[in-house]
Write a protein that holds these residues in place. Structure first.
Motif, PDB file in Angstrom:
ATOM      1  N   GLN A  30       0.902  -1.139  -0.028  1.00 34.09           N
ATOM      2  CA  GLN A  30       0.062   0.014  -0.078  1.00 34.09           C
ATOM      3  C   GLN A  30       0.952   1.330  -0.107  1.00 34.09           C
ATOM      4  O   GLN A  30       0.585   2.134  -0.685  1.00 34.09           O
ATOM      5  CB  GLN A  30      -1.122  -0.094   1.148  1.00 34.09           C
ATOM      6  N   GLN A  31       2.091   1.177   0.798  1.00 34.54           N
ATOM      7  CA  GLN A  31       2.820   2.311   0.754  1.00 34.54           C
ATOM      8  C   GLN A  31       3.521   2.682  -0.546  1.00 34.54           C
ATOM      9  O   GLN A  31       3.575   3.661  -1.205  1.00 34.54           O
ATOM     10  CB  GLN A  31       4.104   2.028   1.677  1.00 34.54           C
ATOM     11  N   ASP A  53       0.803   4.231  -3.002  1.00 32.69           N
ATOM     12  CA  ASP A  53       0.688   5.392  -2.610  1.00 32.69           C
ATOM     13  C   ASP A  53       1.648   6.322  -3.216  1.00 32.69           C
ATOM     14  O   ASP A  53       1.667   7.189  -3.645  1.00 32.69           O
ATOM     15  CB  ASP A  53       0.643   5.802  -1.037  1.00 32.69           C
ATOM     16  N   GLN A  95       1.410   6.521  -7.046  1.00 34.99           N
ATOM     17  CA  GLN A  95       0.230   7.635  -7.320  1.00 34.99           C
ATOM     18  C   GLN A  95       0.806   8.912  -7.219  1.00 34.99           C
ATOM     19  O   GLN A  95       0.406   9.889  -8.076  1.00 34.99           O
ATOM     20  CB  GLN A  95      -0.938   7.393  -6.556  1.00 34.99           C
ATOM     21  N   GLN A  96       1.584   9.205  -6.264  1.00 34.97           N
ATOM     22  CA  GLN A  96       2.137  10.654  -6.006  1.00 34.97           C
ATOM     23  C   GLN A  96       3.044  10.859  -7.240  1.00 34.97           C
ATOM     24  O   GLN A  96       3.087  12.004  -7.709  1.00 34.97           O
ATOM     25  CB  GLN A  96       2.848  10.693  -4.778  1.00 34.97           C
TER      26      GLN A  96
END
Length: 67
Positions: free
Chosen positions: A30-31, A34, A37-38
């Motif tokens: 998940q990290q 994220d 996505q950034q």
């Protein structure tokens, strides 16, 4: 009977360890998602900015493609 209970306790211990490992893996993934996505958003903004800048450029200043 004691042997059966001991066997169940061993299986439970292995399952708890596996569950903890899976939870750690999911959290790490998940990290990574994220972060990706950034990075994608930043790249998207750069592309939009470059496209806007290119659209605003003076066409008379551009070199024709055959040069």
């Amino acid at each position: 009977m004691d042997e059966h209970i001991t066997e169940l306790e061993i299986k439970l211990a292995f399952q708890e360890d596996l569950l903890e490992t899976l939870n750690t893996t999911v959290a790490r993934q998940q990290q990574q998602i994220d972060l990706l996505q950034q990075q994608f958003r930043a790249l998207y903004q750069q592309v939009r900015s470059a496209a806007t800048t290119a659209a605003e450029a003076d066409p008379q200043q551009e070199i024709p493609p055959h040069y």
